[in-house]
Design a protein around this motif. Sequence first.
Motif, PDB file in Angstrom:
ATOM      1  N   ASP A   1       0.804  -1.221   0.000  1.00  0.00           N
ATOM      2  CA  ASP A   1       0.000   0.000   0.000  1.00  0.00           C
ATOM      3  C   ASP A   1       0.837   1.270   0.000  1.00  0.00           C
ATOM      4  O   ASP A   1       0.486   2.257  -0.649  1.00  0.00           O
TER       5      ASP A   1
ATOM      6  N   ASN B   1       0.171   0.883  -4.167  1.00  0.00           N
ATOM      7  CA  ASN B   1      -1.257   1.216  -4.021  1.00  0.00           C
ATOM      8  C   ASN B   1      -2.025   0.994  -5.321  1.00  0.00           C
ATOM      9  O   ASN B   1      -2.835   1.807  -5.741  1.00  0.00           O
TER      10      ASN B   1
ATOM     11  N   ALA C   1      -4.491  -1.143  -8.122  1.00  0.00           N
ATOM     12  CA  ALA C   1      -5.732  -1.911  -8.137  1.00  0.00           C
ATOM     13  C   ALA C   1      -5.502  -3.263  -8.801  1.00  0.00           C
ATOM     14  O   ALA C   1      -4.359  -3.702  -8.987  1.00  0.00           O
TER      15      ALA C   1
ATOM     16  N   ARG D   1      -5.533  -1.400  -0.535  1.00  0.00           N
ATOM     17  CA  ARG D   1      -6.673  -0.476  -0.518  1.00  0.00           C
ATOM     18  C   ARG D   1      -7.317  -0.307  -1.891  1.00  0.00           C
ATOM     19  O   ARG D   1      -8.541  -0.399  -2.032  1.00  0.00           O
ATOM     20  N   ALA D   2      -6.495  -0.043  -2.892  1.00  0.00           N
ATOM     21  CA  ALA D   2      -7.042   0.185  -4.229  1.00  0.00           C
ATOM     22  C   ALA D   2      -7.674  -1.082  -4.789  1.00  0.00           C
ATOM     23  O   ALA D   2      -8.669  -1.027  -5.530  1.00  0.00           O
TER      24      ALA D   2
ATOM     25  N   VAL E   1      -9.186  -3.432  -2.993  1.00  0.00           N
ATOM     26  CA  VAL E   1     -10.491  -3.567  -2.334  1.00  0.00           C
ATOM     27  C   VAL E   1     -11.509  -2.674  -3.021  1.00  0.00           C
ATOM     28  O   VAL E   1     -12.632  -3.102  -3.335  1.00  0.00           O
ATOM     29  N   ASP E   2     -11.127  -1.426  -3.273  1.00  0.00           N
ATOM     30  CA  ASP E   2     -12.051  -0.498  -3.939  1.00  0.00           C
ATOM     31  C   ASP E   2     -12.436  -1.009  -5.321  1.00  0.00           C
ATOM     32  O   ASP E   2     -13.607  -0.914  -5.727  1.00  0.00           O
TER      33      ASP E   2
ATOM     34  N   LEU F   1     -14.957  -3.869  -4.994  1.00  0.00           N
ATOM     35  CA  LEU F   1     -16.267  -3.376  -4.583  1.00  0.00           C
ATOM     36  C   LEU F   1     -17.008  -2.694  -5.734  1.00  0.00           C
ATOM     37  O   LEU F   1     -18.245  -2.689  -5.774  1.00  0.00           O
ATOM     38  N   ASN F   2     -16.258  -2.146  -6.682  1.00  0.00           N
ATOM     39  CA  ASN F   2     -16.878  -1.463  -7.820  1.00  0.00           C
ATOM     40  C   ASN F   2     -17.415  -2.421  -8.869  1.00  0.00           C
ATOM     41  O   ASN F   2     -18.304  -2.045  -9.644  1.00  0.00           O
TER      42      ASN F   2
ATOM     43  N   GLN G   1     -14.999   0.497   4.238  1.00  0.00           N
ATOM     44  CA  GLN G   1     -14.879  -0.787   3.540  1.00  0.00           C
ATOM     45  C   GLN G   1     -15.824  -1.816   4.146  1.00  0.00           C
ATOM     46  O   GLN G   1     -16.462  -2.593   3.423  1.00  0.00           O
TER      47      GLN G   1
ATOM     48  N   ALA H   1     -19.259  -1.129   2.871  1.00  0.00           N
ATOM     49  CA  ALA H   1     -19.397  -1.470   1.457  1.00  0.00           C
ATOM     50  C   ALA H   1     -19.474  -2.984   1.256  1.00  0.00           C
ATOM     51  O   ALA H   1     -20.231  -3.469   0.403  1.00  0.00           O
TER      52      ALA H   1
END
Length: 343
Positions: free
Chosen positions: A153, A157, A159, A185-186, A188-189, A192-193, A220, A223
């Motif tokens: 991270d 960082n 995706a 972190r990226a 996970v985002d 989720l998207n 998080q 979400a």
Amino acid sequence: MDALSLHKEATVVDTHNDLILLVDHHDRRGDRRHFADYWLPQLRAGGVDVQVLPICLEEQFQSEGALRRTLLLIERMHELAGEHADEVAICLTGADVDAAVAAGKIALIIALEGAHAIGQDPTLIRTMERTGVRVVSLAHYGRTFLADGSGFDDSSNSALTPQGVEVLQEMERLGVVFDISHLGRAGVDAVLNVISRPFLATHSACLHLTEIHRNLADAQLRAIAEKGGVVSVAAAIPMFIDPADPSAERVVDHIEHMAGVAGIDHVGLGPDFIEDYFMQAFGGWQRVPGFAGTFAPAEIERPADLPKITEVMLRRGFSTEDVNKVLGDNVLRVLREVMGVPA
């Protein structure tokens, strides 16, 4: 009802126990009775009805040796199921899990932690599914061809890679449960998207209570709940729970916080029992990236310790229904809906 009786009557699901590494460690030293002599009694003492078995690859296997090592450990799991067919059963669907538990067996679910074996070939997720793999995470602490782990991270960082997105989409199509634990972190985002089916964080905890990259922030957690997912608390890892006080009480602090943020329907248990392996294979805990301090021993050290969590939850006023949800019912919902069920 007293805590021990409730625990025994509940369907207890552990979403993360690295026991196959210790089984392999003993196999290589001529002791092929380790699972029967140690792990079966431990699982029974802890009331474990459903055990997710992740394959976590040591660094020396994470490149060209990943596929071979993964397949060998998968084969060993199938051997164990055959050797102890009266005690355990490898399960491919939620219905298989229910049938195994109803028969008094421990339902085993094969998982990949890091998916190093897939390399840069997304089609191999189909091969893994054919061998019985039903839960998969895309990264461990570092980088794979699919994603970056949370240990990166502060540097990358990044995706999911295009291959990672392809694997995620194929997992959803096949009915392989996605595991968000260890993703950065990226990553996970990104998941989720795009994810459309419920999924798991098989062994995580709350960033609000213990600040380490491996834990999940409140946003998080919310979400994940909105997607129908479940976050299982890594009760056996001191660095995730509380380095100074990794007690059953602090484990329940994490459970309470998750329930308050995401809802009680989205909390489970994934202790991550790996200490015995570290001690026997390496003589001590291995370094967790991003953690340089000292820590006390975890109170939830082995499966036989799991009833302590039930005791604390009851003492704090959790209802019987809510205790059952955390112990297993929430994860069972995800398994029944997704595992082995093509989209």
